[in-house]
Write an enzyme that holds these catalytic residues in place. Sequence first.
Site, short mmCIF file in Angstrom:
data_model
loop_
_atom_site.label_atom_id
_atom_site.label_comp_id
_atom_site.label_asym_id
_atom_site.label_seq_id
_atom_site.Cartn_x
_atom_site.Cartn_y
_atom_site.Cartn_z
N HIS A 155 -17.83 24.28 3.86
CA HIS A 155 -17.63 22.84 4.14
C HIS A 155 -16.94 22.14 2.97
CE1 HIS A 155 -20.61 23.47 7.41
NE2 HIS A 155 -21.24 24.19 6.50
N SER A 276 10.27 15.27 -8.12
CA SER A 276 10.48 14.10 -7.26
C SER A 276 11.75 13.39 -7.70
CB SER A 276 9.27 13.17 -7.40
OG SER A 276 9.64 11.83 -7.11
N LYS A 282 6.29 14.09 -11.50
CA LYS A 282 5.83 14.95 -10.41
C LYS A 282 6.28 16.40 -10.54
CE LYS A 282 3.72 14.14 -7.34
NZ LYS A 282 4.04 13.58 -6.03
N GLU A 289 3.79 24.28 0.61
CA GLU A 289 3.80 23.30 1.71
C GLU A 289 4.75 23.75 2.83
OE1 GLU A 289 4.54 19.35 0.04
OE2 GLU A 289 3.22 19.91 -1.61
#
Length: 456
Positions: A155, A276, A282, A289
């Site tokens: 969880h 970025s 970044k 992804e």
Amino acid sequence: MKMWAGRFSEQNAKEVDIFNNSLHFDKVLYKYDILGSIAHVKMLSKQNIISKDDEEKLVKSLNDLMKDIDEGKVIFNEEYEDIHMAVESILTDRIGDSAKRIHTCRSRNDQVALDMKMYVKEEIKEVISLLKDLLYTLLEMAKDNTKTIMPGYTHMQRAQTVTFAHHLCAYSEMFRRDIDRLQDTYKRTNVMPLGAGALACSTFDIDRDYVAELLDFDSITLNSLDTVSDRDYVIELLNDLAIIMMHLSRFSEEIIYWASDEFKFIVVSDKYSTGSSMMPQKKNPDVAELIRGKTGRVYGNLMAMLTVMKGIPLAYNKDMQEDKETTFDSVNTVKQCISIFTGMISTITVNKDVLKEACVNSFMNATDVAEYLVKKGCPFRDAHFIVGNLVGKCVNEDKFLQDLSLNEFKEQSGLFEDDIYEVLHVTTGMNKKNMTASPKEEIVKKYIEKILDEIK
Ligand code: ARG
């Protein structure tokens, strides 16, 4: 003029030509189409259906054509409709009458089934080889991390201590099952379809077993209708590939949050990160992804083919041409994803101190404390409740179980003694777990050796 235009008195509408044409994607099958044709020609000659002379001319020009396509010397004319027509047309242009005999006892329906099965067999081998590289990488990393403790979660809450090696080996189990599934699909794909003709074979005395032998198939199909309308092997492959992507996607998701400032469990190498355009600080895990994202299209291709096939009456129907782009796309996507994932995972840095800290500052020893009480005679349900109370107390007082005094333990149960502090130590519980599948160092080491040996 089209090869099949004998009974037509009008030309196709231009948009029908464009709509019907599959050459721009099925040309990747040229190698299998030519190899299949060579085997077919040899069989026709052995059975005296074509002459030796035709056989020689055909085999030579098929081999020449293969070489020319390999070398990029052939420009496919879109009028050819599909790869099968293209090969036959080019042969006819090059050698004339012998080429017009090549399609004896054959239809594009059994021919395309053969090409696709040969393609699927070849690609299964390639995907398995990429998965083995990934497995090897994971197991070598695991070797270096059998002592690297980290939280195991359920969880997404800290649950019990495991090691980084144990976590990596969980994925190695998934990829081993993926290999097994592909091998299983291979078995059912390895059944030779040629000879079924359009749907009901032909009147010639052909030798299908000979073709199977020449093309390295295990056996031949047993029903001509099924042979030309079966795409189960395509769907099985698409399913295997979808499951591989599901595994890569779950792993990618972990890479993404492990690399976040909130976790800081790992650092993804610069080689596999991007920046970025606006925010100078970044460093993003785009590769992970994108793999997670591409899982969507691989699932979609499986669903597309299941849907294409669900309402098709026997036998061949043109709907089935839709198997090409879906299959090629899934195969190419998965191969690229496995390969780039292997590069990314092999270059991460593991923050061992952060992982250890996350284990120490936790209640992951609570289950071991309950088992300690059980070993002293307390029923498990009671022990669970007692330790639950102790955890509740710690949460209120902002401490962990190992910070409690012996008196505080004894207030909950007289069974607690000084030896409880050994139990509370971060690795004690894990090291007591001697059964197969446990995260204990020695057990994981044995697992790694066994699997490395298996994939050699
Ligand atoms: N391009 C077709 C396919 O991929 C080949 C078989 C065509 N057969 C036919 N009868 N039109 O399925």
